[in-house]
Design an enzyme around this catalytic site. Structure first.
Site, PDB file in Angstrom:
ATOM      1  N   GLY A  39       0.874  -1.178   0.000  1.00  0.00           N
ATOM      2  CA  GLY A  39       0.000   0.000   0.000  1.00  0.00           C
ATOM      3  C   GLY A  39       0.907   1.224   0.000  1.00  0.00           C
ATOM      4  O   GLY A  39       1.844   1.301   0.801  1.00  0.00           O
ATOM      5  N   ALA A  40       0.617   2.149  -0.922  1.00  0.00           N
ATOM      6  CA  ALA A  40       1.538   3.285  -1.130  1.00  0.00           C
ATOM      7  C   ALA A  40       1.794   4.073   0.148  1.00  0.00           C
ATOM      8  O   ALA A  40       2.924   4.507   0.409  1.00  0.00           O
ATOM      9  CB  ALA A  40       0.959   4.190  -2.213  1.00  0.00           C
TER      10      ALA A  40
ATOM     11  N   ARG B 164      10.640  -0.957  -4.392  1.00  0.00           N
ATOM     12  CA  ARG B 164       9.491  -0.918  -5.314  1.00  0.00           C
ATOM     13  C   ARG B 164       9.602   0.370  -6.121  1.00  0.00           C
ATOM     14  O   ARG B 164       9.648   1.463  -5.544  1.00  0.00           O
ATOM     15  CB  ARG B 164       8.165  -0.997  -4.543  1.00  0.00           C
ATOM     16  CG  ARG B 164       8.014  -2.335  -3.802  1.00  0.00           C
ATOM     17  CD  ARG B 164       6.592  -2.622  -3.418  1.00  0.00           C
ATOM     18  NE  ARG B 164       5.764  -2.937  -4.560  1.00  0.00           N
ATOM     19  CZ  ARG B 164       4.429  -3.030  -4.491  1.00  0.00           C
ATOM     20  NH1 ARG B 164       3.819  -2.815  -3.343  1.00  0.00           N
ATOM     21  NH2 ARG B 164       3.723  -3.327  -5.560  1.00  0.00           N
TER      22      ARG B 164
ATOM     23  N   CYS C  39      -8.565  -2.781  -5.661  1.00  0.00           N
ATOM     24  CA  CYS C  39      -7.386  -3.076  -4.848  1.00  0.00           C
ATOM     25  C   CYS C  39      -7.663  -2.761  -3.376  1.00  0.00           C
ATOM     26  O   CYS C  39      -8.785  -2.984  -2.881  1.00  0.00           O
ATOM     27  CB  CYS C  39      -6.166  -2.331  -5.357  1.00  0.00           C
ATOM     28  SG  CYS C  39      -4.605  -2.977  -4.681  1.00  0.00           S
TER      29      CYS C  39
ATOM     30  N   ASP D 167      -0.849   5.422  -6.338  1.00  0.00           N
ATOM     31  CA  ASP D 167       0.554   5.206  -5.973  1.00  0.00           C
ATOM     32  C   ASP D 167       1.403   6.397  -6.404  1.00  0.00           C
ATOM     33  O   ASP D 167       2.342   6.777  -5.716  1.00  0.00           O
ATOM     34  CB  ASP D 167       1.077   3.917  -6.613  1.00  0.00           C
ATOM     35  CG  ASP D 167       0.406   2.697  -5.993  1.00  0.00           C
ATOM     36  OD1 ASP D 167      -0.739   2.386  -6.377  1.00  0.00           O
ATOM     37  OD2 ASP D 167       1.001   2.098  -5.087  1.00  0.00           O
TER      38      ASP D 167
ATOM     39  N   LYS E 189      -3.014   0.585  -9.020  1.00  0.00           N
ATOM     40  CA  LYS E 189      -3.011  -0.865  -9.235  1.00  0.00           C
ATOM     41  C   LYS E 189      -3.501  -1.231 -10.638  1.00  0.00           C
ATOM     42  O   LYS E 189      -4.461  -0.645 -11.142  1.00  0.00           O
ATOM     43  CB  LYS E 189      -3.894  -1.522  -8.173  1.00  0.00           C
ATOM     44  CG  LYS E 189      -3.938  -3.023  -8.198  1.00  0.00           C
ATOM     45  CD  LYS E 189      -2.569  -3.671  -8.133  1.00  0.00           C
ATOM     46  CE  LYS E 189      -1.771  -3.219  -6.923  1.00  0.00           C
ATOM     47  NZ  LYS E 189      -0.355  -3.646  -6.986  1.00  0.00           N
TER      48      LYS E 189
ATOM     49  N   LYS F  51       1.934  11.678  -2.737  1.00  0.00           N
ATOM     50  CA  LYS F  51       1.882  10.776  -3.886  1.00  0.00           C
ATOM     51  C   LYS F  51       2.009  11.561  -5.196  1.00  0.00           C
ATOM     52  O   LYS F  51       1.951  10.986  -6.282  1.00  0.00           O
ATOM     53  CB  LYS F  51       0.600   9.955  -3.845  1.00  0.00           C
ATOM     54  CG  LYS F  51       0.615   8.989  -2.663  1.00  0.00           C
ATOM     55  CD  LYS F  51      -0.688   8.314  -2.426  1.00  0.00           C
ATOM     56  CE  LYS F  51      -0.590   7.442  -1.179  1.00  0.00           C
ATOM     57  NZ  LYS F  51      -1.893   6.927  -0.764  1.00  0.00           N
TER      58      LYS F  51
HETATM   59  P1  RI2 Z   1      -3.078   3.578   0.013  1.00  0.00           P
HETATM   60  C1  RI2 Z   1      -1.496  -0.126  -3.529  1.00  0.00           C
HETATM   61  O1  RI2 Z   1      -0.364  -0.684  -4.107  1.00  0.00           O
HETATM   62  C2  RI2 Z   1      -2.664  -0.035  -4.482  1.00  0.00           C
HETATM   63  O2  RI2 Z   1      -2.301   0.278  -5.793  1.00  0.00           O
HETATM   64  C3  RI2 Z   1      -3.453   1.048  -3.813  1.00  0.00           C
HETATM   65  O3  RI2 Z   1      -4.440   1.597  -4.634  1.00  0.00           O
HETATM   66  C4  RI2 Z   1      -2.328   2.022  -3.496  1.00  0.00           C
HETATM   67  O4  RI2 Z   1      -1.254   1.207  -3.055  1.00  0.00           O
HETATM   68  C5  RI2 Z   1      -2.649   3.093  -2.527  1.00  0.00           C
HETATM   69  O5  RI2 Z   1      -2.809   2.594  -1.228  1.00  0.00           O
HETATM   70  P2  RI2 Z   1       0.277  -2.121  -3.635  1.00  0.00           P
HETATM   71  O6  RI2 Z   1       1.309  -1.781  -2.590  1.00  0.00           O
HETATM   72  O7  RI2 Z   1      -1.851   4.431   0.179  1.00  0.00           O
HETATM   73  O8  RI2 Z   1      -0.797  -3.021  -3.138  1.00  0.00           O
HETATM   74  O9  RI2 Z   1      -4.304   4.401  -0.293  1.00  0.00           O
HETATM   75  O10 RI2 Z   1       0.939  -2.649  -4.869  1.00  0.00           O
HETATM   76  O11 RI2 Z   1      -3.279   2.646   1.178  1.00  0.00           O
END
Ligand code: RI2
Length: 299
Positions: free
Chosen positions: A17-18, A59, A124, A193, A204, A229
């Site tokens: 999660g970003a 990442r 996601c 992200d 995602k 972001k």
């Molecule tokens: P929040 C995630 O990436 C998803 O793409 C999700 O939409 C984004 O991060 C934002 O997440 P991954 O780490 O910061 O699962 O809103 O590849 O929690």
């Protein structure tokens, strides 16, 4: 957790999660600064920079990670090691605090944009999108949510369970069912992200297909995104490095002899398919992102 452990957990998506990876990296850099025995200020900065690079290289797509690390390292000002250490600790703590406050502010705004009777599609697992939906529900609004499964990692399971636990009317759907459910949908809410200067949203894999489909049915797409972001380095979404992960996440290797497998995990949604970007500093339309980035970074 030390730098190696945190980097490994971010790489393997144990921490994902970003926003969460940004906070975890900031926290790891703070702990590292706390424990670093180096007495020479220059060597102290070099060691911190090496630690930052290790975390950064985990990442490649989410700018939240590099913005968090740059913010924390920028805190290292002063002459002595003690001052540098103190600066890093303060910057990391402030970043983490601000990022949590941002989630609250965004979800306050976004929940107000969700109306009684709305049907929502989310994709996601976005902390800030989930917070927004739960807040709208806790305000007594009757809402229905469709959460996409989100192959290959199936983060939609986490989203669906979190919403169910909060008492939200939630239905899990496979990714390819989005167009089937779009005619009964009022809004799409997703996280991000990376957001580039032209207002493109990198999120995602599959987000752009959902946005395209939403556009077809005139369903607005809301992107919940903390301003860290926003990318100062990428003017266009197409320039962002898209992470391609191990094909074993998609299918057992060798199961389909002669078949190539690919696993890109993010895609870019052009600004024309996004109605609003909801940030902690307000609601921004995609064409206002460039000005916001200029104000934020002074460039
Ligand atoms: P929040 C995630 O990436 C998803 O793409 C999700 O939409 C984004 O991060 C934002 O997440 P991954 O780490 O910061 O699962 O809103 O590849 O929690």
């Amino acid at each position: 957790m030390n730098i190696e452990e945190t980097a490994a957990k971010i790489s393997s998506m144990e921490i994902r999660g970003a926003g969460k990876i940004a906070r975890a990296a900031a926290s790891a850099l703070k702990e590292y600064a706390l424990e670093l025995k180096e007495t020479d200020p220059k060597k102290f900065i070099i060691a911190l920079t090496q630690a930052k690079d290790k975390l950064f290289n985990t990442r490649p797509t989410a700018v939240s990670l590099s913005n968090a690390l740059s913010t924390v390292l920028a805190g290292a000002s002063g002459e002595s090691v003690d001052e540098l250490r103190e600066g890093v600790i303060t910057a990391a703590e402030l970043f983490i605090k601000n990022s949590k406050t941002a989630i609250e502010k965004i979800s306050d705004t976004c929940s107000g944009m969700i109306h009684d009777g709305n049907t929502i599609i989310t994709h996601c697992n976005s902390t800030v999108a989930i917070h927004s939906i739960i807040k709208a529900h806790s305000h007594g609004k009757k809402i229905r949510v469709y959460a996409t499964e989100t192959r290959p990692w199936r983060q939609g399971f986490i989203t669906a369970q979190a919403l169910a636990d909060a008492g939200v009317d939630i239905t899990l759907i496979v990714d390819s069912a989005v167009r089937f459910f779009m005619p009964e949908t009022d809004i799409v809410i997703v996280g991000a992200d990376t957001i580039t200067g032209n207002g493109s949203v990198v999120n995602k894999i599959g987000t752009s297909q959902i946005a395209l489909c939403a556009h077809e049915y005139s369903v607005p797409v809301f992107v919940c995104a903390e301003t860290y972001k926003f990318s100062k380095d990428f003017a266009k979404g197409e320039s962002v490095i898209i992470e391609e992960r191990d094909i074993a996440e998609v299918i057992e290797p060798g199961k389909l002899p002669g078949v190539k497998i690919r696993n890109p995990v993010f895609d870019t949604t052009p600004p024309k398919y996004i109605k609003s970007i909801i940030t902690e500093i307000g609601i921004i339309s995609p064409h206002e992102v460039s000005d916001t980035i200029q104000k934020m970074f002074g460039e």
